[in-house]
Scaffold this motif. Structure first.
Motif, PDB file in Angstrom:
ATOM      1  N   SER A   1      61.350  42.295  33.864  1.00  0.00           N
ATOM      2  CA  SER A   1      60.823  41.283  34.781  1.00  0.00           C
ATOM      3  C   SER A   1      59.912  41.913  35.831  1.00  0.00           C
ATOM      4  CB  SER A   1      61.996  40.555  35.438  1.00  0.00           C
ATOM      5  OG  SER A   1      61.556  39.574  36.318  1.00  0.00           O
ATOM      6  N   ALA A   2      60.346  43.036  36.384  1.00  0.00           N
ATOM      7  CA  ALA A   2      59.529  43.750  37.371  1.00  0.00           C
ATOM      8  C   ALA A   2      58.258  44.284  36.718  1.00  0.00           C
ATOM      9  CB  ALA A   2      60.331  44.893  37.994  1.00  0.00           C
ATOM     10  N   GLY A   3      58.352  44.686  35.460  1.00  0.00           N
ATOM     11  CA  GLY A   3      57.179  45.159  34.737  1.00  0.00           C
ATOM     12  C   GLY A   3      56.120  44.079  34.591  1.00  0.00           C
ATOM     13  N   ALA A   4      56.546  42.847  34.382  1.00  0.00           N
ATOM     14  CA  ALA A   4      55.596  41.732  34.283  1.00  0.00           C
ATOM     15  C   ALA A   4      54.839  41.557  35.597  1.00  0.00           C
ATOM     16  CB  ALA A   4      56.337  40.444  33.913  1.00  0.00           C
ATOM     17  N   VAL A   5      55.552  41.679  36.712  1.00  0.00           N
ATOM     18  CA  VAL A   5      54.903  41.559  38.023  1.00  0.00           C
ATOM     19  C   VAL A   5      53.923  42.715  38.227  1.00  0.00           C
ATOM     20  CG1 VAL A   5      55.249  41.459  40.519  1.00  0.00           C
ATOM     21  CG2 VAL A   5      56.888  40.350  38.999  1.00  0.00           C
ATOM     22  N   LEU A   6      54.362  43.920  37.884  1.00  0.00           N
ATOM     23  CA  LEU A   6      53.494  45.086  38.036  1.00  0.00           C
ATOM     24  C   LEU A   6      52.223  44.944  37.202  1.00  0.00           C
ATOM     25  CD1 LEU A   6      52.982  47.929  39.144  1.00  0.00           C
ATOM     26  CD2 LEU A   6      54.244  48.817  37.177  1.00  0.00           C
ATOM     27  N   LEU A   7      52.369  44.487  35.978  1.00  0.00           N
ATOM     28  CA  LEU A   7      51.211  44.309  35.112  1.00  0.00           C
ATOM     29  C   LEU A   7      50.225  43.299  35.698  1.00  0.00           C
ATOM     30  CD1 LEU A   7      50.028  45.204  32.402  1.00  0.00           C
ATOM     31  CD2 LEU A   7      51.244  43.296  31.342  1.00  0.00           C
ATOM     32  N   SER A   8      50.743  42.202  36.225  1.00  0.00           N
ATOM     33  CA  SER A   8      49.852  41.200  36.829  1.00  0.00           C
ATOM     34  C   SER A   8      49.205  41.742  38.105  1.00  0.00           C
ATOM     35  CB  SER A   8      50.600  39.898  37.122  1.00  0.00           C
ATOM     36  OG  SER A   8      51.513  40.052  38.181  1.00  0.00           O
ATOM     37  N   ALA A   9      49.938  42.543  38.874  1.00  0.00           N
ATOM     38  CA  ALA A   9      49.380  43.132  40.095  1.00  0.00           C
ATOM     39  C   ALA A   9      48.272  44.125  39.760  1.00  0.00           C
ATOM     40  CB  ALA A   9      50.479  43.799  40.914  1.00  0.00           C
ATOM     41  N   LEU A  10      48.507  44.963  38.745  1.00  0.00           N
ATOM     42  CA  LEU A  10      47.475  45.920  38.329  1.00  0.00           C
ATOM     43  C   LEU A  10      46.232  45.185  37.811  1.00  0.00           C
ATOM     44  CD1 LEU A  10      49.654  48.645  36.566  1.00  0.00           C
ATOM     45  CD2 LEU A  10      48.542  48.792  38.812  1.00  0.00           C
ATOM     46  N   GLY A  11      46.451  44.147  37.032  1.00  0.00           N
ATOM     47  CA  GLY A  11      45.329  43.335  36.555  1.00  0.00           C
ATOM     48  C   GLY A  11      44.556  42.701  37.693  1.00  0.00           C
ATOM     49  N   SER A  12      45.280  42.249  38.712  1.00  0.00           N
ATOM     50  CA  SER A  12      44.607  41.616  39.855  1.00  0.00           C
ATOM     51  C   SER A  12      43.802  42.637  40.655  1.00  0.00           C
ATOM     52  CB  SER A  12      45.615  40.895  40.751  1.00  0.00           C
ATOM     53  OG  SER A  12      46.423  41.824  41.443  1.00  0.00           O
ATOM     54  N   ILE A  13      44.288  43.876  40.718  1.00  0.00           N
ATOM     55  CA  ILE A  13      43.526  44.933  41.399  1.00  0.00           C
ATOM     56  C   ILE A  13      42.216  45.178  40.656  1.00  0.00           C
ATOM     57  CG2 ILE A  13      43.477  47.405  41.926  1.00  0.00           C
ATOM     58  CD1 ILE A  13      46.544  47.148  42.478  1.00  0.00           C
ATOM     59  N   ILE A  14      42.290  45.246  39.341  1.00  0.00           N
ATOM     60  CA  ILE A  14      41.080  45.457  38.532  1.00  0.00           C
ATOM     61  C   ILE A  14      40.111  44.292  38.720  1.00  0.00           C
ATOM     62  CG2 ILE A  14      40.200  45.625  36.164  1.00  0.00           C
ATOM     63  CD1 ILE A  14      42.867  47.157  35.526  1.00  0.00           C
ATOM     64  N   ILE A  15      40.630  43.074  38.695  1.00  0.00           N
ATOM     65  CA  ILE A  15      39.779  41.896  38.905  1.00  0.00           C
ATOM     66  C   ILE A  15      39.142  41.943  40.286  1.00  0.00           C
ATOM     67  CG2 ILE A  15      39.837  39.384  39.251  1.00  0.00           C
ATOM     68  CD1 ILE A  15      41.904  39.313  36.918  1.00  0.00           C
ATOM     69  N   GLY A  16      39.937  42.290  41.297  1.00  0.00           N
ATOM     70  CA  GLY A  16      39.398  42.389  42.660  1.00  0.00           C
ATOM     71  C   GLY A  16      38.287  43.420  42.750  1.00  0.00           C
ATOM     72  N   LEU A  17      38.493  44.564  42.127  1.00  0.00           N
ATOM     73  CA  LEU A  17      37.453  45.603  42.135  1.00  0.00           C
ATOM     74  C   LEU A  17      36.194  45.128  41.415  1.00  0.00           C
ATOM     75  CD1 LEU A  17      39.619  48.788  41.479  1.00  0.00           C
ATOM     76  CD2 LEU A  17      38.495  48.140  43.627  1.00  0.00           C
ATOM     77  N   LEU A  18      36.369  44.488  40.261  1.00  0.00           N
ATOM     78  CA  LEU A  18      35.223  43.997  39.501  1.00  0.00           C
ATOM     79  C   LEU A  18      34.409  42.977  40.299  1.00  0.00           C
ATOM     80  CD1 LEU A  18      36.792  43.595  35.940  1.00  0.00           C
ATOM     81  CD2 LEU A  18      35.022  45.240  36.614  1.00  0.00           C
ATOM     82  N   ILE A  19      35.099  42.169  41.075  1.00  0.00           N
ATOM     83  CA  ILE A  19      34.419  41.124  41.844  1.00  0.00           C
ATOM     84  C   ILE A  19      33.845  41.650  43.140  1.00  0.00           C
ATOM     85  CG2 ILE A  19      34.769  38.947  43.114  1.00  0.00           C
ATOM     86  CD1 ILE A  19      36.631  38.076  40.808  1.00  0.00           C
ATOM     87  N   PHE A  20      34.625  42.437  43.903  1.00  0.00           N
ATOM     88  CA  PHE A  20      34.192  42.844  45.237  1.00  0.00           C
ATOM     89  C   PHE A  20      33.275  44.066  45.255  1.00  0.00           C
ATOM     90  CE2 PHE A  20      38.067  40.469  46.727  1.00  0.00           C
ATOM     91  CZ  PHE A  20      37.372  39.534  47.476  1.00  0.00           C
ATOM     92  N   LEU A  21      33.466  45.015  44.343  1.00  0.00           N
ATOM     93  CA  LEU A  21      32.688  46.256  44.392  1.00  0.00           C
ATOM     94  C   LEU A  21      31.168  46.052  44.380  1.00  0.00           C
ATOM     95  CD1 LEU A  21      34.524  49.097  42.442  1.00  0.00           C
ATOM     96  CD2 LEU A  21      33.970  48.955  44.875  1.00  0.00           C
ATOM     97  N   PRO A  22      30.627  45.177  43.534  1.00  0.00           N
ATOM     98  CA  PRO A  22      29.170  44.987  43.578  1.00  0.00           C
ATOM     99  C   PRO A  22      28.661  44.527  44.949  1.00  0.00           C
ATOM    100  CG  PRO A  22      30.080  44.017  41.590  1.00  0.00           C
ATOM    101  CD  PRO A  22      31.245  44.423  42.442  1.00  0.00           C
ATOM    102  N   TYR A  23      29.468  43.764  45.670  1.00  0.00           N
ATOM    103  CA  TYR A  23      29.056  43.282  46.990  1.00  0.00           C
ATOM    104  C   TYR A  23      29.200  44.372  48.043  1.00  0.00           C
ATOM    105  CZ  TYR A  23      29.093  38.679  44.848  1.00  0.00           C
ATOM    106  OH  TYR A  23      28.834  37.610  44.040  1.00  0.00           O
ATOM    107  N   VAL A  24      30.202  45.227  47.873  1.00  0.00           N
ATOM    108  CA  VAL A  24      30.442  46.313  48.831  1.00  0.00           C
ATOM    109  C   VAL A  24      29.411  47.422  48.642  1.00  0.00           C
ATOM    110  CG1 VAL A  24      32.072  48.089  49.569  1.00  0.00           C
ATOM    111  CG2 VAL A  24      32.904  45.788  49.017  1.00  0.00           C
ATOM    112  N   LEU A  25      29.115  47.736  47.376  1.00  0.00           N
ATOM    113  CA  LEU A  25      28.156  48.809  47.088  1.00  0.00           C
ATOM    114  C   LEU A  25      26.756  48.265  47.232  1.00  0.00           C
ATOM    115  CD1 LEU A  25      29.891  50.353  43.944  1.00  0.00           C
ATOM    116  CD2 LEU A  25      30.040  51.140  46.311  1.00  0.00           C
TER     117      LEU A  25
END
Length: 128
Positions: A104-128
């Motif tokens: 159960s905790a692994g499912a949360v971790l996987l979604s959190a890691l995915g959300s970090i990747i999504i956040g980077l994909l979305i925000f990095l072009p605007y930051v850089l």
């Protein structure tokens, strides 16, 4: 069956709806007060939602971020539910219960890691 009866049966019971919303808000309150990881994830989620309006994101990017934050928080609530149920049913240590909690905790971790990747994909072009 008359038209009135059909309409009457399909009407929303606002008293029940209000009670359901009140109950759900109590559950969120418990999570905010008692679940450390939920508090951390909620704080990060609020930060992400704030940053959404600091950058000129598209509607699709904003929708993806809202969906991602909602997914992580929802999975954390489900994880907390599973842990509490298992603690209630089996208060003593049991390796099978531990495995279920770990999954159960692994499912949360996987979604959190995915959300970090999504956040980077979305925000990095605007930051850089």
């Amino acid at each position: 069956m008359s038209f009135y009866v059909i309409i009457k049966k399909s009407m929303i019971d606002f008293k029940k709806l209000g009670f359901s919303i009140k109950t759900a808000l109590k559950g969120l309150g418990v999570a905010v007060r008692e679940e450390q990881t939920f508090k951390i994830q909620l704080g990060i989620g609020i930060l992400v939602l704030f940053l959404m309006f600091c950058f000129p994101l598209t509607r699709i990017e904003r929708a993806i971020l809202v969906l991602t934050v909602s997914l992580v928080l929802s999975l954390e609530l489900i994880n907390s539910q599973i842990e509490r149920i298992l603690d209630f049913l089996q208060p003593n240590y049991d390796p099978k219960v531990k495995l279920i909690k770990d999954l159960s905790a692994g499912a949360v971790l996987l979604s959190a890691l995915g959300s970090i990747i999504i956040g980077l994909l979305i925000f990095l072009p605007y930051v850089l």
